[in-house]
Scaffold this motif. Sequence first.
Motif, PDB file in Angstrom:
ATOM      1  N   GLU A  59      46.951  35.539  28.432  1.00  0.00           N
ATOM      2  CA  GLU A  59      47.276  34.359  29.230  1.00  0.00           C
ATOM      3  C   GLU A  59      48.631  34.470  29.921  1.00  0.00           C
ATOM      4  OE1 GLU A  59      47.782  29.494  28.662  1.00  0.00           O
ATOM      5  OE2 GLU A  59      46.791  30.689  27.109  1.00  0.00           O
ATOM      6  N   ALA A  60      49.629  34.975  29.205  1.00  0.00           N
ATOM      7  CA  ALA A  60      50.973  35.060  29.783  1.00  0.00           C
ATOM      8  C   ALA A  60      51.003  36.005  30.983  1.00  0.00           C
ATOM      9  CB  ALA A  60      51.970  35.513  28.716  1.00  0.00           C
ATOM     10  N   ASP A  61      50.414  37.196  30.832  1.00  0.00           N
ATOM     11  CA  ASP A  61      50.426  38.163  31.925  1.00  0.00           C
ATOM     12  C   ASP A  61      49.555  37.696  33.092  1.00  0.00           C
ATOM     13  OD1 ASP A  61      52.110  39.704  30.469  1.00  0.00           O
ATOM     14  OD2 ASP A  61      50.735  41.378  30.149  1.00  0.00           O
ATOM     15  N   GLN A 321      48.417  52.179  28.814  1.00  0.00           N
ATOM     16  CA  GLN A 321      48.460  50.745  28.506  1.00  0.00           C
ATOM     17  C   GLN A 321      49.033  49.975  29.693  1.00  0.00           C
ATOM     18  OE1 GLN A 321      47.252  49.582  25.559  1.00  0.00           O
ATOM     19  NE2 GLN A 321      46.807  51.662  24.865  1.00  0.00           N
ATOM     20  N   PRO A 322      48.425  50.094  30.863  1.00  0.00           N
ATOM     21  CA  PRO A 322      49.003  49.459  32.058  1.00  0.00           C
ATOM     22  C   PRO A 322      48.915  47.943  32.016  1.00  0.00           C
ATOM     23  CG  PRO A 322      46.827  50.315  32.556  1.00  0.00           C
ATOM     24  CD  PRO A 322      47.172  50.796  31.179  1.00  0.00           C
ATOM     25  N   LYS A 323      49.852  47.309  32.704  1.00  0.00           N
ATOM     26  CA  LYS A 323      49.822  45.865  32.898  1.00  0.00           C
ATOM     27  C   LYS A 323      48.970  45.559  34.131  1.00  0.00           C
ATOM     28  CE  LYS A 323      52.846  44.507  29.693  1.00  0.00           C
ATOM     29  NZ  LYS A 323      52.504  43.536  28.619  1.00  0.00           N
ATOM     30  N   LEU A 324      48.657  44.295  34.325  1.00  0.00           N
ATOM     31  CA  LEU A 324      47.852  43.885  35.464  1.00  0.00           C
ATOM     32  C   LEU A 324      48.485  44.280  36.792  1.00  0.00           C
ATOM     33  CD1 LEU A 324      46.878  40.378  34.086  1.00  0.00           C
ATOM     34  CD2 LEU A 324      45.204  42.089  34.834  1.00  0.00           C
ATOM     35  N   TRP A 325      49.796  44.323  36.840  1.00  0.00           N
ATOM     36  CA  TRP A 325      50.515  44.607  38.086  1.00  0.00           C
ATOM     37  C   TRP A 325      50.885  46.081  38.232  1.00  0.00           C
ATOM     38  CZ3 TRP A 325      51.986  40.851  34.522  1.00  0.00           C
ATOM     39  CH2 TRP A 325      52.895  41.259  33.538  1.00  0.00           C
ATOM     40  N   ASP A 326      50.412  46.924  37.327  1.00  0.00           N
ATOM     41  CA  ASP A 326      50.651  48.368  37.446  1.00  0.00           C
ATOM     42  C   ASP A 326      49.524  48.976  38.285  1.00  0.00           C
ATOM     43  OD1 ASP A 326      52.958  48.308  35.917  1.00  0.00           O
ATOM     44  OD2 ASP A 326      51.888  48.649  34.041  1.00  0.00           O
ATOM     45  N   TYR A 327      49.681  48.881  39.597  1.00  0.00           N
ATOM     46  CA  TYR A 327      48.603  49.275  40.502  1.00  0.00           C
ATOM     47  C   TYR A 327      48.514  50.787  40.672  1.00  0.00           C
ATOM     48  CZ  TYR A 327      48.643  44.336  41.708  1.00  0.00           C
ATOM     49  OH  TYR A 327      48.596  42.966  41.649  1.00  0.00           O
TER      50      TYR A 327
END
Length: 340
Positions: A59-61, A321-327
Amino acid sequence: MSKIIANTLINSLSDLGNYLSQPDDELTDIINNELYYNAWFTPANVHKAVVAIGNMLNEADLTTWLGKYNLDNHEPKKVGLILAGNIPLVGFHDVLCTMVTGNYALIKSSTQDNRLIKYVLQKLVDIDSSFAGRYDFVERLENFDAVIATGSNNTSRYFDYYFGKVPNIIRKNRNSIAILTGNESAEQLHALGHDIFDYYGLGCRNVSKLLVPKDYNFNFFFESIQSYEGIIHHHKYNNNYDYNKSIYLVNREEHLDNGFLLVKRDENLVSPLSVLFYSNYDDLKQAETIINTQSDQIQCVVSGAPLKVSSQVVSFGQSQQPKLWDYADGIDTMDFLSKL
Protein backbone atom coordinates in the motif's frame (compact mmCIF):
# COMPACT_ATOMS: atom_id res chain seq x y z
CA MET A 1 -7.59 10.54 -10.74
CA SER A 2 -10.06 11.20 -7.94
CA LYS A 3 -9.10 10.26 -4.43
CA ILE A 4 -11.87 7.66 -4.25
CA ILE A 5 -10.75 5.97 -7.48
CA ALA A 6 -7.10 6.11 -6.41
CA ASN A 7 -7.89 4.55 -3.03
CA THR A 8 -9.95 1.80 -4.68
CA LEU A 9 -7.12 1.07 -7.09
CA ILE A 10 -4.53 0.98 -4.32
CA ASN A 11 -6.72 -1.29 -2.20
CA SER A 12 -7.29 -3.70 -5.08
CA LEU A 13 -3.61 -3.90 -6.01
CA SER A 14 -2.46 -4.23 -2.40
CA ASP A 15 -4.99 -7.07 -1.93
CA LEU A 16 -3.40 -8.79 -4.91
CA GLY A 17 0.00 -8.13 -3.36
CA ASN A 18 -1.08 -9.73 -0.09
CA TYR A 19 -2.31 -12.79 -1.99
CA LEU A 20 0.90 -13.17 -4.00
CA SER A 21 3.19 -12.63 -1.03
CA GLN A 22 1.55 -15.55 0.79
CA PRO A 23 0.54 -18.08 -1.90
CA ASP A 24 -2.38 -20.35 -1.02
CA ASP A 25 -2.65 -24.02 -2.04
CA GLU A 26 -4.10 -23.20 -5.47
CA LEU A 27 -1.34 -20.77 -6.37
CA THR A 28 1.29 -23.08 -4.89
CA ASP A 29 0.12 -25.88 -7.20
CA ILE A 30 0.49 -23.56 -10.19
CA ILE A 31 3.93 -22.49 -9.00
CA ASN A 32 5.04 -26.11 -8.65
CA ASN A 33 3.68 -27.12 -12.07
CA GLU A 34 5.52 -24.42 -14.05
CA LEU A 35 8.55 -26.72 -14.11
CA TYR A 36 6.72 -29.05 -16.52
CA TYR A 37 6.40 -26.26 -19.10
CA ASN A 38 9.74 -24.52 -18.62
CA ALA A 39 12.66 -26.34 -17.03
CA TRP A 40 14.16 -23.06 -15.80
CA PHE A 41 11.02 -22.26 -13.82
CA THR A 42 11.74 -24.35 -10.75
CA PRO A 43 9.28 -24.09 -7.83
CA ALA A 44 11.81 -22.13 -5.76
CA ASN A 45 12.43 -19.57 -8.50
CA VAL A 46 8.77 -19.17 -9.45
CA HIS A 47 7.85 -18.76 -5.79
CA LYS A 48 10.61 -16.14 -5.46
CA ALA A 49 9.23 -14.17 -8.43
CA VAL A 50 5.62 -14.34 -7.25
CA VAL A 51 6.50 -13.20 -3.73
CA ALA A 52 8.72 -10.40 -5.08
CA ILE A 53 5.77 -8.97 -7.03
CA GLY A 54 3.56 -9.43 -4.00
CA ASN A 55 5.98 -7.44 -1.87
CA MET A 56 6.20 -4.77 -4.57
CA LEU A 57 2.43 -4.24 -4.46
CA ASN A 58 2.29 -2.85 -0.94
CA GLU A 59 0.00 0.00 0.00
CA ALA A 60 2.73 2.49 0.89
CA ASP A 61 4.69 2.04 -2.34
CA LEU A 62 1.53 2.02 -4.46
CA THR A 63 0.47 5.32 -2.90
CA THR A 64 3.88 6.90 -3.53
CA TRP A 65 4.10 5.53 -7.06
CA LEU A 66 0.65 6.51 -8.29
CA GLY A 67 0.90 9.92 -6.63
CA LYS A 68 3.63 10.93 -9.07
CA TYR A 69 1.40 10.92 -12.13
CA ASN A 70 -1.61 12.82 -13.42
CA LEU A 71 -3.96 10.08 -14.61
CA ASP A 72 -7.13 12.18 -14.90
CA ASN A 73 -9.13 12.45 -18.12
CA HIS A 74 -6.90 10.08 -20.02
CA GLU A 75 -8.44 8.74 -23.21
CA PRO A 76 -7.79 4.96 -23.26
CA LYS A 77 -5.40 3.72 -25.94
CA LYS A 78 -4.74 0.18 -27.10
CA VAL A 79 -1.20 -0.72 -26.11
CA GLY A 80 0.44 -3.78 -27.59
CA LEU A 81 2.69 -5.55 -25.11
CA ILE A 82 5.27 -8.10 -26.22
CA LEU A 83 6.42 -9.81 -23.04
CA ALA A 84 9.71 -11.58 -22.43
CA GLY A 85 9.81 -15.04 -20.87
CA ASN A 86 13.28 -15.27 -19.38
CA ILE A 87 12.12 -15.21 -15.75
CA PRO A 88 8.67 -15.79 -14.21
CA LEU A 89 6.18 -12.93 -14.53
CA VAL A 90 8.82 -10.64 -16.00
CA GLY A 91 6.19 -8.80 -18.07
CA PHE A 92 3.74 -8.15 -15.25
CA HIS A 93 4.96 -4.60 -14.58
CA ASP A 94 4.28 -3.49 -18.17
CA VAL A 95 0.76 -4.93 -17.98
CA LEU A 96 0.18 -3.24 -14.63
CA CYS A 97 1.38 0.16 -15.88
CA THR A 98 -0.82 -0.11 -18.95
CA MET A 99 -3.97 -0.84 -16.99
CA VAL A 100 -3.51 1.65 -14.16
CA THR A 101 -2.94 4.47 -16.66
CA GLY A 102 -6.40 3.72 -18.05
CA ASN A 103 -5.18 2.08 -21.23
CA TYR A 104 -6.14 -1.27 -22.74
CA ALA A 105 -3.46 -3.99 -22.80
CA LEU A 106 -3.14 -6.25 -25.84
CA ILE A 107 -0.82 -8.89 -24.40
CA LYS A 108 1.42 -11.09 -26.55
CA SER A 109 2.89 -13.30 -23.87
CA SER A 110 5.95 -15.50 -24.27
CA THR A 111 5.37 -19.22 -24.78
CA GLN A 112 7.88 -19.67 -21.95
CA ASP A 113 5.69 -17.81 -19.47
CA ASN A 114 2.05 -17.64 -20.53
CA ARG A 115 0.25 -19.45 -17.73
CA LEU A 116 1.19 -17.66 -14.53
CA ILE A 117 0.53 -14.17 -15.95
CA LYS A 118 -2.99 -15.23 -16.96
CA TYR A 119 -3.68 -16.62 -13.51
CA VAL A 120 -2.42 -13.51 -11.71
CA LEU A 121 -4.48 -11.17 -13.88
CA GLN A 122 -7.59 -13.30 -13.38
CA LYS A 123 -6.99 -13.13 -9.64
CA LEU A 124 -6.88 -9.34 -9.94
CA VAL A 125 -10.22 -9.43 -11.78
CA ASP A 126 -11.64 -11.60 -9.00
CA ILE A 127 -10.54 -8.93 -6.52
CA ASP A 128 -11.72 -5.98 -8.63
CA SER A 129 -14.06 -6.72 -11.54
CA SER A 130 -13.29 -3.34 -13.16
CA PHE A 131 -10.03 -4.86 -14.47
CA ALA A 132 -11.98 -7.43 -16.54
CA GLY A 133 -12.24 -5.11 -19.53
CA ARG A 134 -8.72 -3.70 -19.44
CA TYR A 135 -6.69 -6.45 -21.12
CA ASP A 136 -6.77 -9.29 -23.58
CA PHE A 137 -4.30 -11.98 -24.58
CA VAL A 138 -3.64 -12.13 -28.32
CA GLU A 139 -1.68 -14.32 -30.71
CA ARG A 140 -0.99 -11.42 -33.07
CA LEU A 141 -0.80 -7.71 -32.37
CA GLU A 142 -3.26 -5.69 -34.45
CA ASN A 143 -5.06 -2.36 -34.19
CA PHE A 144 -2.78 -0.89 -31.53
CA ASP A 145 -2.01 2.75 -30.75
CA ALA A 146 1.35 2.16 -29.04
CA VAL A 147 3.74 -0.71 -28.31
CA ILE A 148 6.04 -1.81 -25.52
CA ALA A 149 8.22 -4.67 -26.75
CA THR A 150 10.90 -6.50 -24.80
CA GLY A 151 13.40 -8.71 -26.61
CA SER A 152 17.00 -9.09 -27.69
CA ASN A 153 19.29 -6.86 -29.71
CA ASN A 154 18.31 -8.93 -32.75
CA THR A 155 14.54 -8.79 -32.24
CA SER A 156 14.72 -5.05 -31.51
CA ARG A 157 15.50 -4.44 -35.20
CA TYR A 158 12.39 -6.40 -36.12
CA PHE A 159 10.38 -4.44 -33.57
CA ASP A 160 11.72 -1.13 -34.90
CA TYR A 161 10.65 -2.07 -38.41
CA TYR A 162 7.12 -3.11 -37.50
CA PHE A 163 6.32 -0.74 -34.66
CA GLY A 164 8.41 2.32 -35.47
CA LYS A 165 5.43 4.31 -36.77
CA VAL A 166 3.59 4.35 -33.43
CA PRO A 167 4.73 5.57 -30.00
CA ASN A 168 6.88 2.80 -28.58
CA ILE A 169 9.32 1.55 -26.00
CA ILE A 170 11.56 -1.12 -27.50
CA ARG A 171 13.95 -2.83 -25.11
CA LYS A 172 17.18 -4.59 -26.02
CA ASN A 173 19.57 -6.81 -24.12
CA ARG A 174 20.79 -5.46 -20.81
CA ASN A 175 22.78 -6.93 -17.94
CA SER A 176 23.80 -5.78 -14.52
CA ILE A 177 27.17 -5.20 -12.95
CA ALA A 178 28.62 -5.17 -9.44
CA ILE A 179 31.48 -3.11 -8.04
CA LEU A 180 33.59 -4.63 -5.28
CA THR A 181 36.13 -2.66 -3.27
CA GLY A 182 37.69 -5.56 -1.39
CA ASN A 183 36.21 -4.35 1.91
CA GLU A 184 32.92 -6.25 1.61
CA SER A 185 31.77 -8.45 4.47
CA ALA A 186 30.90 -12.12 4.09
CA GLU A 187 27.24 -11.14 4.45
CA GLN A 188 27.45 -8.64 1.59
CA LEU A 189 29.18 -11.10 -0.71
CA HIS A 190 26.68 -13.81 0.18
CA ALA A 191 23.87 -11.39 -0.68
CA LEU A 192 25.62 -10.71 -3.99
CA GLY A 193 25.12 -14.40 -4.69
CA HIS A 194 21.40 -13.69 -5.06
CA ASP A 195 22.16 -11.02 -7.66
CA ILE A 196 24.25 -13.57 -9.58
CA PHE A 197 22.32 -16.82 -9.15
CA ASP A 198 18.63 -15.95 -8.70
CA TYR A 199 16.68 -17.24 -11.72
CA TYR A 200 19.94 -18.94 -12.77
CA GLY A 201 21.28 -15.58 -13.95
CA LEU A 202 18.74 -15.32 -16.79
CA GLY A 203 17.36 -11.89 -15.88
CA CYS A 204 18.54 -8.49 -17.08
CA ARG A 205 18.91 -7.50 -13.43
CA ASN A 206 21.25 -10.42 -12.74
CA VAL A 207 24.91 -9.55 -12.28
CA SER A 208 27.01 -10.87 -15.16
CA LYS A 209 30.14 -8.78 -14.55
CA LEU A 210 32.27 -7.63 -11.61
CA LEU A 211 34.53 -4.61 -11.38
CA VAL A 212 37.25 -5.31 -8.82
CA PRO A 213 40.45 -3.58 -7.70
CA LYS A 214 43.73 -4.72 -9.22
CA ASP A 215 45.14 -7.86 -7.55
CA TYR A 216 41.72 -8.66 -6.06
CA ASN A 217 41.77 -12.02 -4.26
CA PHE A 218 38.68 -14.06 -5.10
CA ASN A 219 39.12 -16.59 -2.28
CA PHE A 220 36.90 -14.73 0.18
CA PHE A 221 34.31 -14.16 -2.54
CA PHE A 222 34.18 -17.89 -3.30
CA GLU A 223 33.94 -18.76 0.40
CA SER A 224 31.04 -16.35 0.84
CA ILE A 225 28.96 -17.77 -2.03
CA GLN A 226 29.65 -21.45 -1.33
CA SER A 227 26.09 -22.05 -0.08
CA TYR A 228 24.80 -21.56 -3.65
CA GLU A 229 26.59 -24.71 -4.84
CA GLY A 230 23.28 -26.56 -5.22
CA ILE A 231 22.67 -24.64 -8.44
CA ILE A 232 24.97 -27.06 -10.26
CA HIS A 233 22.38 -29.83 -9.85
CA HIS A 234 20.02 -28.17 -12.31
CA HIS A 235 20.68 -30.04 -15.56
CA LYS A 236 20.44 -27.03 -17.87
CA TYR A 237 22.71 -24.90 -15.71
CA ASN A 238 25.14 -27.81 -15.36
CA ASN A 239 25.22 -28.29 -19.13
CA ASN A 240 26.20 -24.64 -19.56
CA TYR A 241 28.84 -24.93 -16.85
CA ASP A 242 30.38 -28.08 -18.38
CA TYR A 243 30.35 -26.59 -21.87
CA ASN A 244 31.99 -23.30 -20.92
CA LYS A 245 34.53 -25.04 -18.71
CA SER A 246 35.48 -27.34 -21.58
CA ILE A 247 35.93 -24.40 -23.95
CA TYR A 248 38.19 -22.57 -21.51
CA LEU A 249 40.27 -25.68 -20.83
CA VAL A 250 40.66 -26.62 -24.49
CA ASN A 251 41.61 -23.05 -25.43
CA ARG A 252 43.79 -22.73 -22.34
CA GLU A 253 42.00 -19.56 -21.30
CA GLU A 254 42.82 -18.47 -17.77
CA HIS A 255 39.83 -18.68 -15.43
CA LEU A 256 38.82 -19.47 -11.86
CA ASP A 257 36.50 -22.36 -11.00
CA ASN A 258 34.78 -23.18 -7.71
CA GLY A 259 32.82 -26.15 -9.01
CA PHE A 260 29.62 -24.29 -9.92
CA LEU A 261 30.74 -20.88 -11.22
CA LEU A 262 33.46 -19.91 -13.67
CA VAL A 263 35.08 -16.51 -13.16
CA LYS A 264 37.03 -15.09 -16.08
CA ARG A 265 38.73 -11.80 -16.79
CA ASP A 266 36.98 -10.29 -19.80
CA GLU A 267 36.17 -6.72 -20.83
CA ASN A 268 32.74 -7.72 -22.16
CA LEU A 269 29.67 -7.03 -20.05
CA VAL A 270 27.59 -10.03 -21.07
CA SER A 271 28.90 -13.36 -19.84
CA PRO A 272 27.68 -16.85 -20.79
CA LEU A 273 25.39 -18.62 -18.35
CA SER A 274 27.40 -20.10 -15.42
CA VAL A 275 30.23 -17.61 -16.09
CA LEU A 276 30.97 -14.34 -14.31
CA PHE A 277 33.25 -11.88 -16.09
CA TYR A 278 35.42 -9.38 -14.26
CA SER A 279 37.59 -6.37 -15.02
CA ASN A 280 39.99 -4.41 -12.85
CA TYR A 281 39.91 -0.73 -11.95
CA ASP A 282 42.43 1.64 -10.37
CA ASP A 283 40.00 3.71 -8.30
CA LEU A 284 36.26 4.27 -7.96
CA LYS A 285 36.35 7.22 -10.33
CA GLN A 286 37.65 4.95 -13.07
CA ALA A 287 35.00 2.36 -12.18
CA GLU A 288 32.31 5.05 -12.50
CA THR A 289 33.66 6.01 -15.92
CA ILE A 290 33.55 2.38 -17.07
CA ILE A 291 29.90 2.14 -16.00
CA ASN A 292 28.83 5.46 -17.48
CA THR A 293 30.35 4.62 -20.87
CA GLN A 294 28.26 1.42 -20.95
CA SER A 295 25.11 2.79 -19.32
CA ASP A 296 22.96 1.93 -22.36
CA GLN A 297 23.79 -1.74 -21.76
CA ILE A 298 23.44 -1.79 -17.97
CA GLN A 299 20.17 -2.38 -16.13
CA CYS A 300 21.46 -1.75 -12.60
CA VAL A 301 24.66 -1.56 -10.56
CA VAL A 302 25.12 -3.52 -7.33
CA SER A 303 27.49 -1.94 -4.83
CA GLY A 304 27.96 -0.84 -1.26
CA ALA A 305 30.15 2.08 -2.29
CA PRO A 306 28.84 5.62 -2.95
CA LEU A 307 28.79 6.01 -6.73
CA LYS A 308 28.18 8.83 -9.19
CA VAL A 309 26.70 6.91 -12.11
CA SER A 310 23.71 7.35 -14.38
CA SER A 311 22.53 3.76 -13.88
CA GLN A 312 20.35 2.66 -10.98
CA VAL A 313 22.44 1.57 -7.95
CA VAL A 314 21.12 -1.07 -5.55
CA SER A 315 22.48 -2.74 -2.43
CA PHE A 316 23.88 -6.25 -2.40
CA GLY A 317 21.13 -8.85 -2.84
CA GLN A 318 18.55 -6.33 -4.08
CA SER A 319 18.92 -6.44 -7.87
CA GLN A 320 15.95 -8.79 -8.22
CA GLN A 321 13.80 -6.88 -5.73
CA PRO A 322 12.80 -3.82 -7.78
CA LYS A 323 10.37 -1.18 -6.59
CA LEU A 324 7.40 -0.08 -8.67
CA TRP A 325 9.35 2.95 -9.89
CA ASP A 326 12.48 1.00 -10.89
CA TYR A 327 11.71 1.06 -14.60
CA ALA A 328 13.46 -1.19 -17.09
CA ASP A 329 16.16 0.63 -19.08
CA GLY A 330 15.51 3.73 -16.95
CA ILE A 331 12.51 4.68 -19.13
CA ASP A 332 9.49 5.86 -17.14
CA THR A 333 6.80 3.53 -18.47
CA MET A 334 4.02 5.27 -16.56
CA ASP A 335 4.95 8.67 -17.96
CA PHE A 336 5.01 7.24 -21.48
CA LEU A 337 1.61 5.55 -21.11
CA SER A 338 -0.11 8.43 -19.33
CA LYS A 339 0.80 10.85 -22.13
CA LEU A 340 -0.38 8.76 -25.10
